[in-house]
Enzyme design. Structure first.
Site, mmCIF file in Angstrom:
data_model
loop_
_atom_site.group_PDB
_atom_site.id
_atom_site.type_symbol
_atom_site.label_atom_id
_atom_site.label_comp_id
_atom_site.label_asym_id
_atom_site.label_seq_id
_atom_site.Cartn_x
_atom_site.Cartn_y
_atom_site.Cartn_z
ATOM 1 N N SER A 1 0.848 -1.193 0.000
ATOM 2 C CA SER A 1 0.000 0.000 0.000
ATOM 3 C C SER A 1 0.879 1.237 0.000
ATOM 4 O O SER A 1 2.075 1.161 0.246
ATOM 5 C CB SER A 1 -0.898 0.010 1.247
ATOM 6 O OG SER A 1 -0.107 0.282 2.392
ATOM 7 N N ALA A 2 0.279 2.375 -0.244
ATOM 8 C CA ALA A 2 1.037 3.633 -0.262
ATOM 9 C C ALA A 2 1.691 3.889 1.097
ATOM 10 O O ALA A 2 2.757 4.481 1.170
ATOM 11 C CB ALA A 2 0.117 4.786 -0.642
ATOM 12 N N CYS A 3 1.068 3.423 2.152
ATOM 13 C CA CYS A 3 1.585 3.655 3.500
ATOM 14 C C CYS A 3 2.794 2.779 3.817
ATOM 15 O O CYS A 3 3.433 2.959 4.835
ATOM 16 C CB CYS A 3 0.501 3.386 4.537
ATOM 17 S SG CYS A 3 -0.952 4.420 4.311
ATOM 18 N N ALA A 4 3.090 1.806 2.947
ATOM 19 C CA ALA A 4 4.186 0.879 3.214
ATOM 20 C C ALA A 4 5.311 1.010 2.200
ATOM 21 O O ALA A 4 6.147 0.137 2.100
ATOM 22 C CB ALA A 4 3.653 -0.549 3.215
#
Length: 120
Positions: A57-60
């Protein structure tokens, strides 16, 4: 274009899973998992074809650990590691989507043949 990408890949790549809700999602994002195909390998092979994607994901971004966002959605770690994130922008063209739909099935097939996980 996002919906064309998702539908096209689901049609040509067996065991393609959409991560997240199909209705409540941003129009510029498609996060998909491809069973028994490692995400980092897909990323590198797509990059050699001139196609930019991310894993997880974008957060990772930048982490090899399973995305905390995907795991919070109850997606198992092996599925997280088989995921790609496609981000579409104003400049994304239908021709680019068609290229992904053409190129990715061969990559997934190749990686699945090399995978130690075999279908029963």
């Amino acid at each position: 274009l996002r919906d064309k990408l998702i539908a096209g890949l689901q049609k040509v790549v067996p065991e393609t899973q959409v991560n997240g809700d199909m209705v409540n999602r941003v129009p510029s994002n498609a996060n998909l998992s491809f069973a028994n195909a490692e995400g980092e390998s897909m990323l590198l092979m797509l990059d050699m074809e001139g196609i930019a994607v991310s894993t997880g994901s974008a957060c990772a971004s930048g982490s090899l650990a399973p995305s905390h966002v995907l795991t919070a959605m109850n997606i198992p770690p092996d599925v997280c590691h088989a995921s790609l994130r496609f981000t579409l922008g104003k400049g994304t063209t239908e021709k680019e989507i068609d290229k992904v739909i053409q190129v990715l099935p061969k990559i997934v097939e190749r990686l699945r043949k090399m995978s130690p996980i075999k279908k029963k």
